[in-house]
Motif scaffolding. Structure first.
Motif, PDB file in Angstrom:
ATOM      1  N   PRO A  59      -3.706   1.635  -3.151  1.00  0.00           N
ATOM      2  CA  PRO A  59      -2.951   0.476  -3.625  1.00  0.00           C
ATOM      3  C   PRO A  59      -1.761   0.885  -4.490  1.00  0.00           C
ATOM      4  CG  PRO A  59      -5.315   0.212  -4.011  1.00  0.00           C
ATOM      5  CD  PRO A  59      -5.101   1.632  -3.619  1.00  0.00           C
ATOM      6  N   GLU A  60      -0.733   0.063  -4.487  1.00  0.00           N
ATOM      7  CA  GLU A  60       0.395   0.255  -5.395  1.00  0.00           C
ATOM      8  C   GLU A  60      -0.128   0.333  -6.834  1.00  0.00           C
ATOM      9  OE1 GLU A  60       3.631   0.526  -4.785  1.00  0.00           O
ATOM     10  OE2 GLU A  60       3.766   0.022  -2.657  1.00  0.00           O
ATOM     11  N   GLY A  61       0.444   1.214  -7.623  1.00  0.00           N
ATOM     12  CA  GLY A  61       0.048   1.363  -9.016  1.00  0.00           C
ATOM     13  C   GLY A  61      -1.082   2.338  -9.247  1.00  0.00           C
ATOM     14  N   THR A  62      -1.624   2.941  -8.176  1.00  0.00           N
ATOM     15  CA  THR A  62      -2.709   3.917  -8.329  1.00  0.00           C
ATOM     16  C   THR A  62      -2.209   5.125  -9.105  1.00  0.00           C
ATOM     17  OG1 THR A  62      -3.782   3.244  -6.273  1.00  0.00           O
ATOM     18  CG2 THR A  62      -4.313   5.433  -7.103  1.00  0.00           C
ATOM     19  N   ARG A  63      -3.039   5.596 -10.019  1.00  0.00           N
ATOM     20  CA  ARG A  63      -2.683   6.770 -10.817  1.00  0.00           C
ATOM     21  C   ARG A  63      -3.402   8.001 -10.286  1.00  0.00           C
ATOM     22  NH1 ARG A  63       0.440   5.002 -14.817  1.00  0.00           N
ATOM     23  NH2 ARG A  63       0.476   7.065 -15.808  1.00  0.00           N
TER      24      ARG A  63
ATOM     25  N   MET B  43       0.830  -1.210   0.000  1.00  0.00           N
ATOM     26  CA  MET B  43       0.000   0.000   0.000  1.00  0.00           C
ATOM     27  C   MET B  43       0.867   1.264   0.000  1.00  0.00           C
ATOM     28  SD  MET B  43      -3.199  -0.891  -0.047  1.00  0.00           S
ATOM     29  CE  MET B  43      -4.151   0.479   0.595  1.00  0.00           C
ATOM     30  N   LEU B  44       0.343   2.292  -0.646  1.00  0.00           N
ATOM     31  CA  LEU B  44       0.985   3.598  -0.630  1.00  0.00           C
ATOM     32  C   LEU B  44       0.438   4.411   0.538  1.00  0.00           C
ATOM     33  CD1 LEU B  44       0.709   4.554  -4.420  1.00  0.00           C
ATOM     34  CD2 LEU B  44       2.712   3.614  -3.236  1.00  0.00           C
ATOM     35  N   HIS B  45       1.329   5.083   1.251  1.00  0.00           N
ATOM     36  CA  HIS B  45       0.923   5.974   2.334  1.00  0.00           C
ATOM     37  C   HIS B  45       0.979   7.403   1.805  1.00  0.00           C
ATOM     38  CE1 HIS B  45       2.231   2.285   4.386  1.00  0.00           C
ATOM     39  NE2 HIS B  45       1.274   2.587   5.262  1.00  0.00           N
ATOM     40  N   LEU B  46      -0.182   8.033   1.721  1.00  0.00           N
ATOM     41  CA  LEU B  46      -0.317   9.359   1.116  1.00  0.00           C
ATOM     42  C   LEU B  46      -0.851  10.359   2.132  1.00  0.00           C
ATOM     43  CD1 LEU B  46      -2.146   8.160  -2.140  1.00  0.00           C
ATOM     44  CD2 LEU B  46       0.328   8.431  -1.817  1.00  0.00           C
ATOM     45  N   ASN B  47      -0.825  11.629   1.722  1.00  0.00           N
ATOM     46  CA  ASN B  47      -1.475  12.677   2.496  1.00  0.00           C
ATOM     47  C   ASN B  47      -2.457  13.373   1.574  1.00  0.00           C
ATOM     48  OD1 ASN B  47      -1.956  15.390   3.717  1.00  0.00           O
ATOM     49  ND2 ASN B  47      -0.563  14.601   5.271  1.00  0.00           N
ATOM     50  N   LEU B  48      -3.739  13.351   1.931  1.00  0.00           N
ATOM     51  CA  LEU B  48      -4.780  13.950   1.109  1.00  0.00           C
ATOM     52  C   LEU B  48      -5.425  15.104   1.866  1.00  0.00           C
ATOM     53  CD1 LEU B  48      -6.755  14.128  -1.283  1.00  0.00           C
ATOM     54  CD2 LEU B  48      -8.126  12.356  -0.147  1.00  0.00           C
ATOM     55  N   ASN B  49      -5.249  16.317   1.342  1.00  0.00           N
ATOM     56  CA  ASN B  49      -5.838  17.509   1.963  1.00  0.00           C
ATOM     57  C   ASN B  49      -5.521  17.601   3.451  1.00  0.00           C
ATOM     58  OD1 ASN B  49      -6.834  18.213  -0.503  1.00  0.00           O
ATOM     59  ND2 ASN B  49      -8.988  17.906  -0.003  1.00  0.00           N
TER      60      ASN B  49
ATOM     61  N   ALA C 205       3.373   7.866  -5.858  1.00  0.00           N
ATOM     62  CA  ALA C 205       4.494   7.281  -5.135  1.00  0.00           C
ATOM     63  C   ALA C 205       4.243   7.391  -3.636  1.00  0.00           C
ATOM     64  CB  ALA C 205       5.785   8.006  -5.501  1.00  0.00           C
ATOM     65  N   ASP C 206       4.844   6.486  -2.888  1.00  0.00           N
ATOM     66  CA  ASP C 206       4.691   6.503  -1.443  1.00  0.00           C
ATOM     67  C   ASP C 206       5.134   7.859  -0.889  1.00  0.00           C
ATOM     68  OD1 ASP C 206       3.951   4.784   0.858  1.00  0.00           O
ATOM     69  OD2 ASP C 206       5.990   5.268   1.512  1.00  0.00           O
ATOM     70  N   GLY C 207       4.318   8.455  -0.010  1.00  0.00           N
ATOM     71  CA  GLY C 207       4.649   9.733   0.601  1.00  0.00           C
ATOM     72  C   GLY C 207       4.136  10.946  -0.147  1.00  0.00           C
ATOM     73  N   ASP C 208       3.483  10.745  -1.301  1.00  0.00           N
ATOM     74  CA  ASP C 208       2.961  11.884  -2.064  1.00  0.00           C
ATOM     75  C   ASP C 208       1.955  12.685  -1.231  1.00  0.00           C
ATOM     76  OD1 ASP C 208       4.407  11.625  -4.365  1.00  0.00           O
ATOM     77  OD2 ASP C 208       2.821  10.693  -5.545  1.00  0.00           O
ATOM     78  N   SER C 209       1.983  13.995  -1.434  1.00  0.00           N
ATOM     79  CA  SER C 209       1.021  14.895  -0.802  1.00  0.00           C
ATOM     80  C   SER C 209       0.089  15.422  -1.889  1.00  0.00           C
ATOM     81  CB  SER C 209       1.760  16.058  -0.123  1.00  0.00           C
ATOM     82  OG  SER C 209       0.844  16.976   0.428  1.00  0.00           O
ATOM     83  N   ILE C 210      -1.198  15.142  -1.750  1.00  0.00           N
ATOM     84  CA  ILE C 210      -2.177  15.482  -2.768  1.00  0.00           C
ATOM     85  C   ILE C 210      -3.180  16.486  -2.195  1.00  0.00           C
ATOM     86  CG2 ILE C 210      -3.877  14.602  -4.418  1.00  0.00           C
ATOM     87  CD1 ILE C 210      -1.032  13.468  -4.774  1.00  0.00           C
ATOM     88  N   THR C 211      -3.426  17.558  -2.932  1.00  0.00           N
ATOM     89  CA  THR C 211      -4.456  18.531  -2.572  1.00  0.00           C
ATOM     90  C   THR C 211      -5.499  18.541  -3.670  1.00  0.00           C
ATOM     91  OG1 THR C 211      -2.748  19.905  -1.525  1.00  0.00           O
ATOM     92  CG2 THR C 211      -4.908  20.904  -1.866  1.00  0.00           C
ATOM     93  N   LEU C 212      -6.761  18.388  -3.282  1.00  0.00           N
ATOM     94  CA  LEU C 212      -7.864  18.378  -4.240  1.00  0.00           C
ATOM     95  C   LEU C 212      -8.881  19.434  -3.820  1.00  0.00           C
ATOM     96  CD1 LEU C 212      -8.342  14.500  -4.503  1.00  0.00           C
ATOM     97  CD2 LEU C 212      -7.022  15.986  -6.030  1.00  0.00           C
ATOM     98  N   ILE C 213      -9.068  20.444  -4.655  1.00  0.00           N
ATOM     99  CA  ILE C 213      -9.972  21.544  -4.322  1.00  0.00           C
ATOM    100  C   ILE C 213     -10.790  21.934  -5.549  1.00  0.00           C
ATOM    101  CG2 ILE C 213      -8.558  22.478  -2.444  1.00  0.00           C
ATOM    102  CD1 ILE C 213      -7.373  24.458  -4.408  1.00  0.00           C
ATOM    103  N   ARG C 214     -11.786  22.766  -5.314  1.00  0.00           N
ATOM    104  CA  ARG C 214     -12.616  23.262  -6.403  1.00  0.00           C
ATOM    105  C   ARG C 214     -12.218  24.685  -6.760  1.00  0.00           C
ATOM    106  NH1 ARG C 214     -16.880  21.216  -8.510  1.00  0.00           N
ATOM    107  NH2 ARG C 214     -17.841  23.256  -8.878  1.00  0.00           N
ATOM    108  N   LYS C 215     -12.238  24.992  -8.064  1.00  0.00           N
ATOM    109  CA  LYS C 215     -11.989  26.352  -8.507  1.00  0.00           C
ATOM    110  C   LYS C 215     -13.086  27.273  -7.984  1.00  0.00           C
ATOM    111  CE  LYS C 215      -9.652  25.250 -12.875  1.00  0.00           C
ATOM    112  NZ  LYS C 215      -9.699  25.366 -14.348  1.00  0.00           N
TER     113      LYS C 215
END
Length: 269
Positions: free
Chosen positions: A14-18, A1-7, A47-57
């Protein structure tokens, strides 16, 4: 599993998630995708450790999401350092009003804004005000503008003339004070008072930005151990040499950038 930060919150994938599929699944209504501080439409593999921000315009995100986005943009260490800072701005004219907005954009956590004047028509050629601000106190107008940039910053205002008798009362708790006066004698009084009555306050001052000479003559110089001066050091406003937006804003940018560098422990030689 990938460990991410979302917002700003930990999550797994899962590994391989785009990236784009992850975004559609996690926050379907989001139309801005930021990965590790960089806005992108690329559909890369996460990639493991990625920081992702998802917002609306067009929508202000909640404070924790905005904080996460700024931390990713600036790097977490820089963001936290700047967020803890307390910066004073003495004078909210061409330099001070624009510097306040720049410091708000980089996320300085506490601004102390001091001026005694109101916004009038001749200010509009270079100061960070609009027709709707005419007649308002500059402290009130600048606080309003800062709130439009980042409503989560603490803004302390004082409608006052600054001199040797009240400078330390106004700015004694600040890490850095931006000197943004018009008159040389007022500049000298403030700088002398703060340097003599405080052992810690750093001062960033402006001198020489009138007219329309080359922007390349505006520089940042360390003049004393706790005093930095931005400008060309020569070009003062006078008969036939006015203060105009381009060079004033170049100098304001120098001052704001020097504040940022000092907060991060970087000093000019």
């Amino acid at each position: 599993m990938l460990h991410l930060n979302l917002n700003g919150a930990p999550c797994e994938a899962p590994e391989g998630t785009r990236l784009q599929q992850f975004a559609r699944d996690a926050v379907p209504e989001a139309d801005v995708v930021i990965r590790n501080g960089f806005q992108t439409a690329e559909d890369a593999e996460l990639a493991d450790g990625d920081s992702i921000t998802l917002i609306r315009k067009g929508e202000l995100p909640p404070q924790d999401v905005l904080e996460h986005m700024m931390a990713a943009r600036h790097s977490p260490k820089v963001h936290e350092t700047v967020k803890r800072a307390r910066v004073g701005i003495a004078g909210l004219g061409g330099l001070g009003s624009n510097i306040a907005s720049m410091l708000a954009r980089i996320g300085v956590g506490h601004l102390v804004l001091v001026d005694f004047d109101v916004v009038e028509p001749s200010n509009l050629n270079r100061q960070n005000y609009f027709v709707s601000h005419l007649g308002k106190k500059k402290t009130e107008a600048t606080k309003e503008l800062v709130g439009q940039i980042n409503p989560f910053i603490t803004v302390e205002t004082h409608d006052a003339r600054i001199d040797a008798s009240n400078a330390m009362e106004l700015f004694g708790d600040c890490d850095i004070v931006v000197e943004a006066f018009d008159k040389p004698d007022c500049k000298a009084e403030l700088v002398s008072t703060l340097l003599s009555e405080s052992d810690t306050i750093r001062i960033v001052s402006g001198s020489g930005m009138a007219g329309y000479e080359s922007s390349n003559t505006i520089q940042t110089r360390k003049r004393m151990s706790r005093l930095y001066v931005c400008g060309d050091g020569v070009t003062a406003a006078g008969n036939g040499v006015g203060l105009m937006a381009p060079r004033v804003l170049v100098c304001a940018g120098h001052e704001a950038n020097m504040v940022l560098r000092l907060l991060l422990g970087i000093e000019e030689p």
